[in-house]
Design an enzyme around this catalytic site. Structure first.
Site, mmCIF file in Angstrom:
data_model
loop_
_atom_site.group_PDB
_atom_site.id
_atom_site.type_symbol
_atom_site.label_atom_id
_atom_site.label_comp_id
_atom_site.label_asym_id
_atom_site.label_seq_id
_atom_site.Cartn_x
_atom_site.Cartn_y
_atom_site.Cartn_z
ATOM 1 N N TYR A 79 43.593 46.050 -40.777
ATOM 2 C CA TYR A 79 42.408 46.413 -39.989
ATOM 3 C C TYR A 79 42.466 47.885 -39.633
ATOM 4 C CZ TYR A 79 38.981 46.333 -36.146
ATOM 5 O OH TYR A 79 37.904 46.565 -35.330
ATOM 6 N N ASP A 127 47.997 54.189 -40.800
ATOM 7 C CA ASP A 127 47.242 53.851 -39.602
ATOM 8 C C ASP A 127 48.255 53.312 -38.587
ATOM 9 O OD1 ASP A 127 45.756 52.813 -37.580
ATOM 10 O OD2 ASP A 127 44.401 51.646 -38.852
ATOM 11 N N LYS A 166 45.631 53.208 -28.980
ATOM 12 C CA LYS A 166 46.363 52.271 -28.132
ATOM 13 C C LYS A 166 47.391 52.952 -27.206
ATOM 14 C CE LYS A 166 44.896 48.409 -30.810
ATOM 15 N NZ LYS A 166 44.753 48.111 -32.203
#
Ligand SMILES: *Cc1c(COP(=O)(O)O)cnc(C)c1O
Length: 432
Positions: free
Chosen positions: A149, A244, A272
């Site tokens: 994702y 990522d 995050k």
């Protein structure tokens, strides 16, 4: 036997009202508990490793607001820094020294980064990095992996259905085929598939983007040689390698997966943890590539709230806390105890299971495994996971409400929390 009927009247009331106001009653889909069934609990407050719902129930939390809460929720030093920053205002829309401070910390930590651009989410970071990959290489196609994702931008909403792996069929209505036709996909941990894509699309592939440790298809680790292989293949073809690290950055090591595995990509996305619970994303790489970003260069990317002083403050303080000695040793130790314990108990109670952890990230699949990719992950018994999830919730343990999410621990998780979690897991798994 603990009392397994928790009172959730207020949660139910609030969620029922929410469903009338917001699609599915949530601001982000997984929160709605669709894949585990039942009603989500509505949070009231969070602190350390705990959450309290609106009915007053307390839970040990292994979601950590999906990753940012690595120091524990509402860490007093983060909160104090935010109080101080708040007095100076909530947004500047102009340069501040806080951006320099966080930029220096991030660049020092992450091997691939010489320059960084701050944005507001992981999605934004991945969108921007893709534009940059294409601009730098003057090529349009990219390779991503099934089950990885990279946020919800159009060009990443592609998975591989059977036999259509390279066709780039969109996952969602509203995503134009034209946009996803340049997104090629391969199974994770499959270097041969990547080589084949490069052979079939010679001089057309801008680069490869991946989660260097997967957390968005459940927890899946890279096989030995996989990251190194991708580094070689991309070099060979003049393509870029992008990690990522929105989830893994500052979580599986201070310098992320690239530090841990010793493989340096060309570009990295973060999010995050670096926002310490406020909305932040970032992307960065070598000076040559990053200098293409506006206004230094011509690749456009901007943001009203980017570099927001509160978000920068929470990020700086969070990274400062992580720099303290023993951080990653502690995270590894408690997470290993948890992950090994869950696996052991699952086996003792007669369930097929596999799983593991790296630093403060862990996973458990209800399949004999091993799980190397998304196809393997999908063999996990979803119905069993749903019952496990519900049983744990009723015993005061909050796990991500989907089999396809990694679990997270934090510096605030204690040995006693882990013990209590394993006691709960044994009760649930015995009766599953
Ligand atoms: C969470 C995540 C994103 C998206 O970040 P948002 O802040 O939710 O937009 C992108 N990539 C990875 C690996 C993620 O885990």
């Amino acid at each position: 036997m603990v009392n397994t009927t928790i009172k959730t009247t207020k949660s139910q009331e609030i969620f029922a009202a929410a469903q009338n106001l917001m699609p599915g009653g949530v601001s982000s889909p997984v929160r709605a508990f669709k894949s585990v069934g039942g009603q989500p609990i509505v949070f009231d407050r969070v602190k350390d490793s705990y959450i309290w719902d609106v009915d007053g129930n307390q839970y040990i939390d292994y979601v950590g607001t999906w990753g940012p809460a690595i120091c524990g929720h509402a860490h007093p030093e983060v909160i104090a820094a935010l109080h101080e920053a708040l007095e100076k205002g909530t947004s500047f829309g102009a340069p501040s020294v806080l951006e320099n401070l966080l930029a220096e910390m991030v660049i020092d930590a992450v091997p691939s980064m010489e320059m960084v651009r701050f944005v507001n989410s992981g999605t934004e970071a991945c969108m921007a990095v893709l534009r940059l990959m294409r601009a730098f290489t003057n090529r349009e196609k990219i390779i991503k992996f099934e089950g990885c994702y990279h946020g919800h931008a159009d060009m990443f909403l592609v998975k591989a259905g059977s036999g259509v792996a390279t066709l780039g069929l969109p996952d969602s209505p509203g995503v134009p085929k034209a946009v996803t036709s340049s997104t090629l996909t391969a199974p994770y941990n499959d270097l041969e598939a990547v080589k084949a894509l490069f052979a079939e699309n010679r001089d057309e592939i801008a680069g490869v983007i991946l989660e260097p440790v997967v957390g968005n298809a459940g927890f899946i680790t890279p096989d030995a040689g996989f990251l190194e292989g991708l580094r070689e293949i991309t070099h060979e073809h003049g393509a870029l390698l992008v990690f990522d690290e929105v989830m893994t950055g500052f979580r599986i090591a201070y310098g992320g997966a690239q530090e841990r595995f010793g493989v340096t990509p060309d570009l990295t996305t973060l999010g995050k943890v670096i926002g310490g619970g406020l909305p932040v994303g970032a992307y960065g790489g070598g000076r040559d590539i990053m200098s293409m970003i506006a206004p230094a260069g011509h690749v456009y990317q901007a943001g009203t709230l980017s570099g927001n002083p509160l978000a920068m403050t929470a990020g700086i303080k969070t990274l400062e806390l992580l720099q303290r000695p023993g951080t990653y040793e502690y995270l590894d130790q408690i997470t290993q105890k948890l992950a090994d314990g869950l696996l052991q108990i699952a086996k003792e109670t007669g369930h097929e299971a596999c799983g593991g952890h790296i630093s403060a990230m862990f996973g458990l699949f209800f399949t004999s495994g091993p799980v190397h990719n998304y196809e393997d992950a999908k063999k996990s018994d979803m119905a069993k996971f749903a019952r496990f999830h519900r049983g744990m919730l009723e015993r005061g343990v909050y796990l991500a409400p989907s089999q396809f999410e990694a679990g997270f621990t934090s510096l605030a998780h204690t040995e006693a929390d882990i013990h209590q979690t394993l006691v709960a897991a044994r009760e649930v798994l015995c009766n599953l």
